[in-house]
Design a protein around this motif. Structure first.
Motif, PDB file in Angstrom:
ATOM      1  N   SER A 204     -20.762  10.832  31.008  1.00  0.00           N
ATOM      2  CA  SER A 204     -22.262  10.367  30.850  1.00  0.00           C
ATOM      3  C   SER A 204     -22.488   9.752  29.653  1.00  0.00           C
ATOM      4  O   SER A 204     -23.100   8.748  29.561  1.00  0.00           O
ATOM      5  CB  SER A 204     -23.109  11.468  31.278  1.00  0.00           C
ATOM      6  OG  SER A 204     -23.224  12.434  30.203  1.00  0.00           O
ATOM      7  N   VAL A 205     -21.929  10.215  28.845  1.00  0.00           N
ATOM      8  CA  VAL A 205     -22.265   9.440  27.306  1.00  0.00           C
ATOM      9  C   VAL A 205     -21.622   8.191  27.291  1.00  0.00           C
ATOM     10  O   VAL A 205     -22.360   7.285  27.051  1.00  0.00           O
ATOM     11  CB  VAL A 205     -21.606  10.536  26.239  1.00  0.00           C
ATOM     12  CG1 VAL A 205     -21.406   9.508  24.778  1.00  0.00           C
ATOM     13  CG2 VAL A 205     -22.389  11.982  26.079  1.00  0.00           C
ATOM     14  N   PRO A 206     -20.178   7.930  27.661  1.00  0.00           N
ATOM     15  CA  PRO A 206     -19.807   6.609  27.915  1.00  0.00           C
ATOM     16  C   PRO A 206     -20.793   5.765  28.651  1.00  0.00           C
ATOM     17  O   PRO A 206     -20.978   4.457  28.483  1.00  0.00           O
ATOM     18  CB  PRO A 206     -18.533   6.456  28.239  1.00  0.00           C
ATOM     19  CG  PRO A 206     -17.918   8.002  27.692  1.00  0.00           C
ATOM     20  CD  PRO A 206     -19.397   8.744  28.136  1.00  0.00           C
ATOM     21  N   ALA A 207     -21.219   6.290  29.822  1.00  0.00           N
ATOM     22  CA  ALA A 207     -22.039   5.478  30.673  1.00  0.00           C
ATOM     23  C   ALA A 207     -23.261   4.841  30.174  1.00  0.00           C
ATOM     24  O   ALA A 207     -23.565   3.981  30.163  1.00  0.00           O
ATOM     25  CB  ALA A 207     -22.490   6.200  32.057  1.00  0.00           C
ATOM     26  N   VAL A 208     -24.054   5.792  29.370  1.00  0.00           N
ATOM     27  CA  VAL A 208     -25.358   5.487  28.693  1.00  0.00           C
ATOM     28  C   VAL A 208     -24.982   4.484  27.479  1.00  0.00           C
ATOM     29  O   VAL A 208     -25.890   3.596  27.348  1.00  0.00           O
ATOM     30  CB  VAL A 208     -26.115   6.660  28.532  1.00  0.00           C
ATOM     31  CG1 VAL A 208     -25.722   7.397  27.073  1.00  0.00           C
ATOM     32  CG2 VAL A 208     -27.571   6.369  28.112  1.00  0.00           C
ATOM     33  N   TYR A 209     -23.751   4.757  27.058  1.00  0.00           N
ATOM     34  CA  TYR A 209     -23.488   3.725  25.797  1.00  0.00           C
ATOM     35  C   TYR A 209     -23.307   2.503  26.356  1.00  0.00           C
ATOM     36  O   TYR A 209     -23.143   1.334  25.780  1.00  0.00           O
ATOM     37  CB  TYR A 209     -22.126   4.115  24.957  1.00  0.00           C
ATOM     38  CG  TYR A 209     -22.753   4.814  23.635  1.00  0.00           C
ATOM     39  CD1 TYR A 209     -23.614   4.279  22.998  1.00  0.00           C
ATOM     40  CD2 TYR A 209     -22.113   6.448  23.518  1.00  0.00           C
ATOM     41  CE1 TYR A 209     -23.749   5.050  21.683  1.00  0.00           C
ATOM     42  CE2 TYR A 209     -22.536   6.959  22.448  1.00  0.00           C
ATOM     43  CZ  TYR A 209     -23.210   6.043  21.401  1.00  0.00           C
ATOM     44  OH  TYR A 209     -23.728   7.181  20.380  1.00  0.00           O
ATOM     45  N   GLY A 210     -23.141   2.328  27.541  1.00  0.00           N
ATOM     46  CA  GLY A 210     -22.791   0.907  28.376  1.00  0.00           C
ATOM     47  C   GLY A 210     -24.369   0.196  28.664  1.00  0.00           C
ATOM     48  O   GLY A 210     -24.205  -0.777  28.725  1.00  0.00           O
ATOM     49  N   VAL A 211     -25.184   1.021  28.259  1.00  0.00           N
ATOM     50  CA  VAL A 211     -26.654   0.427  28.620  1.00  0.00           C
ATOM     51  C   VAL A 211     -27.406   0.127  27.077  1.00  0.00           C
ATOM     52  O   VAL A 211     -28.155  -0.774  27.072  1.00  0.00           O
ATOM     53  CB  VAL A 211     -27.558   1.504  29.152  1.00  0.00           C
ATOM     54  CG1 VAL A 211     -29.077   1.024  29.442  1.00  0.00           C
ATOM     55  CG2 VAL A 211     -26.992   1.642  30.623  1.00  0.00           C
ATOM     56  N   THR A 212     -27.141   1.128  26.258  1.00  0.00           N
ATOM     57  CA  THR A 212     -27.456   0.641  25.193  1.00  0.00           C
ATOM     58  C   THR A 212     -26.493   1.382  23.895  1.00  0.00           C
ATOM     59  O   THR A 212     -25.939   2.333  24.119  1.00  0.00           O
ATOM     60  CB  THR A 212     -28.979   1.730  24.663  1.00  0.00           C
ATOM     61  OG1 THR A 212     -29.536   1.447  23.303  1.00  0.00           O
ATOM     62  CG2 THR A 212     -28.876   3.029  25.034  1.00  0.00           C
ATOM     63  N   GLU A 213     -26.757   0.814  22.575  1.00  0.00           N
ATOM     64  CA  GLU A 213     -25.658   1.066  21.812  1.00  0.00           C
ATOM     65  C   GLU A 213     -26.590   1.996  20.658  1.00  0.00           C
ATOM     66  O   GLU A 213     -25.838   2.450  19.544  1.00  0.00           O
ATOM     67  CB  GLU A 213     -25.161  -0.093  20.973  1.00  0.00           C
ATOM     68  CG  GLU A 213     -24.489  -1.021  21.784  1.00  0.00           C
ATOM     69  CD  GLU A 213     -23.922  -2.344  21.082  1.00  0.00           C
ATOM     70  OE1 GLU A 213     -23.710  -2.211  19.761  1.00  0.00           O
ATOM     71  OE2 GLU A 213     -23.969  -3.372  21.683  1.00  0.00           O
ATOM     72  N   ASP A 214     -27.717   2.363  20.903  1.00  0.00           N
ATOM     73  CA  ASP A 214     -28.696   3.016  19.878  1.00  0.00           C
ATOM     74  C   ASP A 214     -28.402   4.631  20.064  1.00  0.00           C
ATOM     75  O   ASP A 214     -28.843   4.983  21.085  1.00  0.00           O
ATOM     76  CB  ASP A 214     -30.169   2.774  19.978  1.00  0.00           C
ATOM     77  CG  ASP A 214     -30.909   3.392  18.999  1.00  0.00           C
ATOM     78  OD1 ASP A 214     -30.769   4.639  18.697  1.00  0.00           O
ATOM     79  OD2 ASP A 214     -31.546   2.642  18.246  1.00  0.00           O
ATOM     80  N   PRO A 215     -27.813   5.238  19.217  1.00  0.00           N
ATOM     81  CA  PRO A 215     -27.515   6.748  19.585  1.00  0.00           C
ATOM     82  C   PRO A 215     -28.627   7.488  19.615  1.00  0.00           C
ATOM     83  O   PRO A 215     -28.788   8.497  20.520  1.00  0.00           O
ATOM     84  CB  PRO A 215     -26.903   6.978  18.177  1.00  0.00           C
ATOM     85  CG  PRO A 215     -26.287   6.026  17.579  1.00  0.00           C
ATOM     86  CD  PRO A 215     -27.192   4.975  17.928  1.00  0.00           C
ATOM     87  N   TYR A 216     -29.779   7.210  18.974  1.00  0.00           N
ATOM     88  CA  TYR A 216     -31.100   7.832  19.369  1.00  0.00           C
ATOM     89  C   TYR A 216     -31.540   7.606  20.837  1.00  0.00           C
ATOM     90  O   TYR A 216     -31.881   8.785  21.522  1.00  0.00           O
ATOM     91  CB  TYR A 216     -32.049   7.236  18.573  1.00  0.00           C
ATOM     92  CG  TYR A 216     -33.638   7.973  18.642  1.00  0.00           C
ATOM     93  CD1 TYR A 216     -33.856   9.209  18.336  1.00  0.00           C
ATOM     94  CD2 TYR A 216     -34.407   7.286  19.601  1.00  0.00           C
ATOM     95  CE1 TYR A 216     -34.981   9.883  18.693  1.00  0.00           C
ATOM     96  CE2 TYR A 216     -35.841   7.916  19.866  1.00  0.00           C
ATOM     97  CZ  TYR A 216     -35.938   9.005  19.480  1.00  0.00           C
ATOM     98  OH  TYR A 216     -37.224   9.654  19.567  1.00  0.00           O
ATOM     99  N   LEU A 217     -31.556   6.318  21.518  1.00  0.00           N
ATOM    100  CA  LEU A 217     -31.835   6.241  22.667  1.00  0.00           C
ATOM    101  C   LEU A 217     -30.697   6.985  23.782  1.00  0.00           C
ATOM    102  O   LEU A 217     -31.215   7.585  24.682  1.00  0.00           O
ATOM    103  CB  LEU A 217     -32.002   4.764  23.225  1.00  0.00           C
ATOM    104  CG  LEU A 217     -33.180   3.974  22.490  1.00  0.00           C
ATOM    105  CD1 LEU A 217     -32.764   2.601  22.910  1.00  0.00           C
ATOM    106  CD2 LEU A 217     -34.358   4.504  23.003  1.00  0.00           C
ATOM    107  N   VAL A 218     -29.497   6.837  23.188  1.00  0.00           N
ATOM    108  CA  VAL A 218     -28.350   7.568  24.123  1.00  0.00           C
ATOM    109  C   VAL A 218     -28.970   9.118  24.240  1.00  0.00           C
ATOM    110  O   VAL A 218     -28.730   9.800  25.369  1.00  0.00           O
ATOM    111  CB  VAL A 218     -27.128   7.437  23.564  1.00  0.00           C
ATOM    112  CG1 VAL A 218     -26.122   8.437  24.389  1.00  0.00           C
ATOM    113  CG2 VAL A 218     -26.694   5.999  23.678  1.00  0.00           C
ATOM    114  N   PHE A 219     -29.180   9.757  23.100  1.00  0.00           N
ATOM    115  CA  PHE A 219     -29.537  11.320  22.935  1.00  0.00           C
ATOM    116  C   PHE A 219     -30.900  11.541  23.840  1.00  0.00           C
ATOM    117  O   PHE A 219     -30.909  12.343  24.681  1.00  0.00           O
ATOM    118  CB  PHE A 219     -29.802  11.536  21.446  1.00  0.00           C
ATOM    119  CG  PHE A 219     -30.115  13.039  21.291  1.00  0.00           C
ATOM    120  CD1 PHE A 219     -29.242  13.985  21.538  1.00  0.00           C
ATOM    121  CD2 PHE A 219     -31.429  13.327  20.983  1.00  0.00           C
ATOM    122  CE1 PHE A 219     -29.597  15.432  21.514  1.00  0.00           C
ATOM    123  CE2 PHE A 219     -31.907  14.715  20.963  1.00  0.00           C
ATOM    124  CZ  PHE A 219     -30.805  15.723  21.122  1.00  0.00           C
TER     125      PHE A 219
END
Length: 332
Positions: free
Chosen positions: A226-241
């Protein structure tokens, strides 16, 4: 601090104050969930629906606030990441359902097991998100790595779906469970929500401890996806979290709403595989764009549209397949 000073501190998304406020709210919500599950009980549908609506409303409100304060781009990234994570979290529920069945967890204890799983998932997501941010900071090659990882995962998910063993769980092959059984004796019966108890003056594990350990181990697998998947949408760690946090928080209640529906979504894993493959290609293109300007990038609004259409399609095809099966059974 004045109101103007607070807004100045919150001007950039992912500021230390915003992180602190988010974590404080998250801990308060987890404390509320632990208070709700303190007394084991069967969860009626009305209670489950009410909590599900509450946890679905929170990300909508958060996304609107992000749009108002920070603009449309981070808001669209948040909503897209949330849809991806929520889709993957539904797959989480399939595995949780199998584990609860395999360990014969009493229905009154199911929500406490799910809550342990959610807490474990949040901790692991935080670790993986921090690691992912460090890898991305080291160079654009990280996007190629994440893209390749998602493409490999997508192939496995689709292949397992075709084989019909997408959600097979073999408890006896879980190393953590085997290790716990070797280290300590395990009682035959559950003792409420306790993880350990005393038998003849000796400390022993309860089956609750084993199912929680099994849930934690599956959390590791889902965090890797899941973590790489959402990094594919945004590079912002806060938004990923926050996308991960919002997607996971409502799982406890959502399980009791969907437990009779989950098995009917027979094509969900095909859709999840396609979504992971799409995001994997998006990450590879993002890496390639940094090397060759002529390579196009996939805009986030297009990603959101593809993800929503894919989920809607597999839901409709699942409903249609179930209907055909019922009709065939009736005619036979």
């Amino acid at each position: 601090m004045s109101e103007e000073g607070i807004w100045r501190v919150l001007e950039s998304i992912g500021s230390p104050l915003l992180w602190a406020l988010t974590i404080a709210v998250l801990l308060a919500l987890l404390a509320l969930d632990f208070a709700v599950t303190r007394r084991p009980h069967d969860v009626p549908m009305r209670e489950a629906v009410a909590w599900t609506v509450f946890y679905l409303a929170l990300p909508v409100i958060f996304g609107v606030v992000v749009w108002w304060v920070y603009g449309g781009t981070p808001a669209v990234e948040f909503f897209t990441g949330y849809v991806v994570e929520k889709s993957l979290s539904v797959d989480n529920l399939f595995v949780f359902m199998l584990l609860l069945t395999a360990f014969a967890v009493p229905s009154a204890l199911a929500q406490r097991v799910l809550l342990y799983g959610i807490v474990g998932a949040l901790v692991l997501r935080g670790i993986f998100i921090a690691a992912g941010a460090a890898v991305i900071a080291s160079g654009a090659w990280a996007f190629l790595l994440f893209g390749a990882l998602l493409l490999i995962t997508a192939v496995k998910v689709i292949r397992d779906a075709f084989r019909g063993d997408a959600h097979h769980v073999d408890i006896d092959r879980m190393r953590g469970v085997r290790l716990l059984r070797r280290l300590m004796p395990v009682t035959a019966d559950y003792h409420g929500s306790r993880l350990t108890t005393r038998i003849d003056g000796r400390r022993a594990l309860t089956p609750m401890a084993l199912v929680v350990a099994a849930v934690f181990m599956t959390d590791v697998v889902f965090a890797v996806d899941s973590v790489p998947a959402v990094y594919g949408v945004t590079e912002d760690p806060y938004l990923v979290f926050v996308t991960n946090a919002f997607a996971l928080l409502g799982l406890r209640a959502l399980y009791f709403v969907l437990r009779n529906v989950l098995a009917r979504l027979r094509h969900l894993n095909y859709g999840l595989g396609l979504i992971l493959a799409f995001i994997g290609v998006k990450l590879v293109l993002h890496w390639a764009h940094g090397v060759w300007d002529q390579v196009p990038e996939v805009p986030t609004p297009l990603s959101l549209g593809v993800i929503l259409i894919t989920l809607a399609t597999v839901t409709l095809t699942s409903v249609a397949a179930n209907r055909r099966e019922r009709m065939a059974t009736t005619e036979a």
